[in-house]
Design an enzyme around this catalytic site. Structure first.
Site, PDB file in Angstrom:
ATOM      1  N   HIS B  55      40.586  34.395  45.830  1.00 41.59           N
ATOM      2  CA  HIS B  55      41.781  34.909  46.517  1.00 41.59           C
ATOM      3  C   HIS B  55      41.487  36.090  47.432  1.00 41.59           C
ATOM      4  O   HIS B  55      42.267  36.415  48.301  1.00 41.59           O
ATOM      5  CB  HIS B  55      42.795  35.423  45.483  1.00 41.59           C
ATOM      6  CG  HIS B  55      43.481  34.347  44.735  1.00 41.59           C
ATOM      7  ND1 HIS B  55      43.812  34.465  43.412  1.00 41.59           N
ATOM      8  CD2 HIS B  55      43.903  33.134  45.123  1.00 41.59           C
ATOM      9  CE1 HIS B  55      44.418  33.362  43.018  1.00 41.59           C
ATOM     10  NE2 HIS B  55      44.478  32.545  44.030  1.00 41.59           N
ATOM     11  N   HIS B  56      40.395  36.783  47.170  1.00 40.56           N
ATOM     12  CA  HIS B  56      40.060  38.031  47.856  1.00 40.56           C
ATOM     13  C   HIS B  56      41.210  39.039  47.733  1.00 40.56           C
ATOM     14  O   HIS B  56      41.489  39.801  48.663  1.00 40.56           O
ATOM     15  CB  HIS B  56      39.740  37.767  49.330  1.00 40.56           C
ATOM     16  CG  HIS B  56      38.845  36.571  49.520  1.00 40.56           C
ATOM     17  ND1 HIS B  56      37.523  36.579  49.149  1.00 40.56           N
ATOM     18  CD2 HIS B  56      39.096  35.334  50.000  1.00 40.56           C
ATOM     19  CE1 HIS B  56      37.000  35.389  49.406  1.00 40.56           C
ATOM     20  NE2 HIS B  56      37.937  34.613  49.909  1.00 40.56           N
ATOM     21  N   CYS B  57      41.870  38.984  46.577  1.00 36.96           N
ATOM     22  CA  CYS B  57      43.011  39.881  46.310  1.00 36.96           C
ATOM     23  C   CYS B  57      44.139  39.720  47.318  1.00 36.96           C
ATOM     24  O   CYS B  57      44.842  40.685  47.630  1.00 36.96           O
ATOM     25  CB  CYS B  57      42.564  41.348  46.252  1.00 36.96           C
ATOM     26  SG  CYS B  57      41.305  41.642  45.022  1.00 36.96           S
ATOM     27  N   THR B  58      44.299  38.539  47.873  1.00 32.57           N
ATOM     28  CA  THR B  58      45.381  38.335  48.849  1.00 32.57           C
ATOM     29  C   THR B  58      46.188  37.090  48.502  1.00 32.57           C
ATOM     30  O   THR B  58      46.363  36.194  49.324  1.00 32.57           O
ATOM     31  CB  THR B  58      44.833  38.158  50.276  1.00 32.57           C
ATOM     32  OG1 THR B  58      43.965  37.005  50.280  1.00 32.57           O
ATOM     33  CG2 THR B  58      44.067  39.362  50.743  1.00 32.57           C
ATOM     34  N   GLN B  59      46.691  37.040  47.245  1.00 33.24           N
ATOM     35  CA  GLN B  59      47.437  35.863  46.810  1.00 33.24           C
ATOM     36  C   GLN B  59      48.587  35.489  47.752  1.00 33.24           C
ATOM     37  O   GLN B  59      48.750  34.307  48.056  1.00 33.24           O
ATOM     38  CB  GLN B  59      47.989  36.052  45.387  1.00 33.24           C
ATOM     39  CG  GLN B  59      46.977  35.787  44.300  1.00 33.24           C
ATOM     40  CD  GLN B  59      46.245  37.035  43.880  1.00 33.24           C
ATOM     41  OE1 GLN B  59      46.066  37.947  44.681  1.00 33.24           O
ATOM     42  NE2 GLN B  59      45.805  37.099  42.640  1.00 33.24           N
TER      43      GLN B  59
END
Lengths: 151, 99
Positions: B55-59
């Protein structure tokens, strides 16, 4: 392909990933649970139809990597016709297998097709992928409402 | 190097680049049709290429694009064109195995 990688991505796993079995929502399910792995985004719904203590039908919906999809698919194929106790026992066996507790000589007879997941133990970060479906199934079996989370 | 990699990687069948701003840092996010980023990551490890997957912390952004996750290669001063080739060839191999 590298040998270790081949052990992980066995043909059976690739096949189940490509065409997952019992991949559907079940309208007449008696039990249901949702599983989620927030770190990788894998998400799975497991449906069970249990009559007289026997798993009459089992299916799943969701998305994830090849390992988690194949694991869910193989789980549904193997659980059909099993009793609740047998299902729980298989869960434990499977868990021991992917976490490397069974060592080099897992009891193939008992595990049947699940033995293809033996390669997962060499990849600690992928153990969660393989076990998500099973944890979710256990929650469904016990009718637990809370969402399964691997974190 | 980003320009070179963008051109090379675009030739991989079934690959879609996510994020095509004209001025961006040297990262390349992409998705491959029907192959989950985590499988790509594990596979590329064995080719000697480390990428980031997930996700690269970008849900919310992932939801917006309606994708489960992406794979992302980042390039530094020390990377070379040859290494980009290893990445691109690795992706082609994955398609052969999973396709």
């Amino acid at each position: 392909m590298n040998q270790e990688l081949k052990e992980l991505y066995q043909q059976v796993i690739l096949d189940h990933n490509k065409s997952p079995r019992n991949f559907r929502k079940m309208e007449n399910a008696t039990q249901f649970a949702e599983g989620y792995n927030p770190l990788c985004g894998d998400h799975i719904d497991v449906y069970l139809l249990i009559e007289d203590g026997i798993v009459k039908d089992v299916s799943f919906k969701g998305e994830g990597c090849a390992i988690s999809k194949a694991s869910a698919s193989l789980m549904t194929s193997i659980l059909k016709g099993k009793t609740r106790e047998e299902a729980e026992k298989l869960f434990e066996k499977f868990h021991d297998l992917v976490t490397g507790k069974l060592g080099d000589n897992p009891d193939i007879d008992e595990l049947g097709k699940l033995a293809v997941f033996a390669g997962v133990q060499e990849f600690p970060v992928r153990v969660k992928c393989a076990s998500l479906a099973w944890h979710t199934m256990m929650n469904a079996l016990h009718n637990k409402d809370e969402k399964v989370s691997t974190e | 190097l980003l320009e070179f990699a963008t051109k090379q990687i675009a030739e991989v069948p079934g690959l879609r680049i996510i994020g095509t701003a004209k001025e961006k840092t040297s990262v390349l996010s992409f998705v491959l049709e029907n192959i989950h980023p985590h499988d790509i990551g594990t596979f590329l490890d064995f080719e000697g290429v480390a990428i980031r997957t997930g996700h690269h912390c970008t849900q919310p952004l992932m939801q917006r694009y309606n994708i489960p996750a992406t794979s992302r290669a980042s390039f530094g001063m020390y990377n070379t064109k040859d290494e980009v080739d290893v990445l691109v060839n690795g992706l082609k191999k994955i398609i052969e195995v999973f396709g």
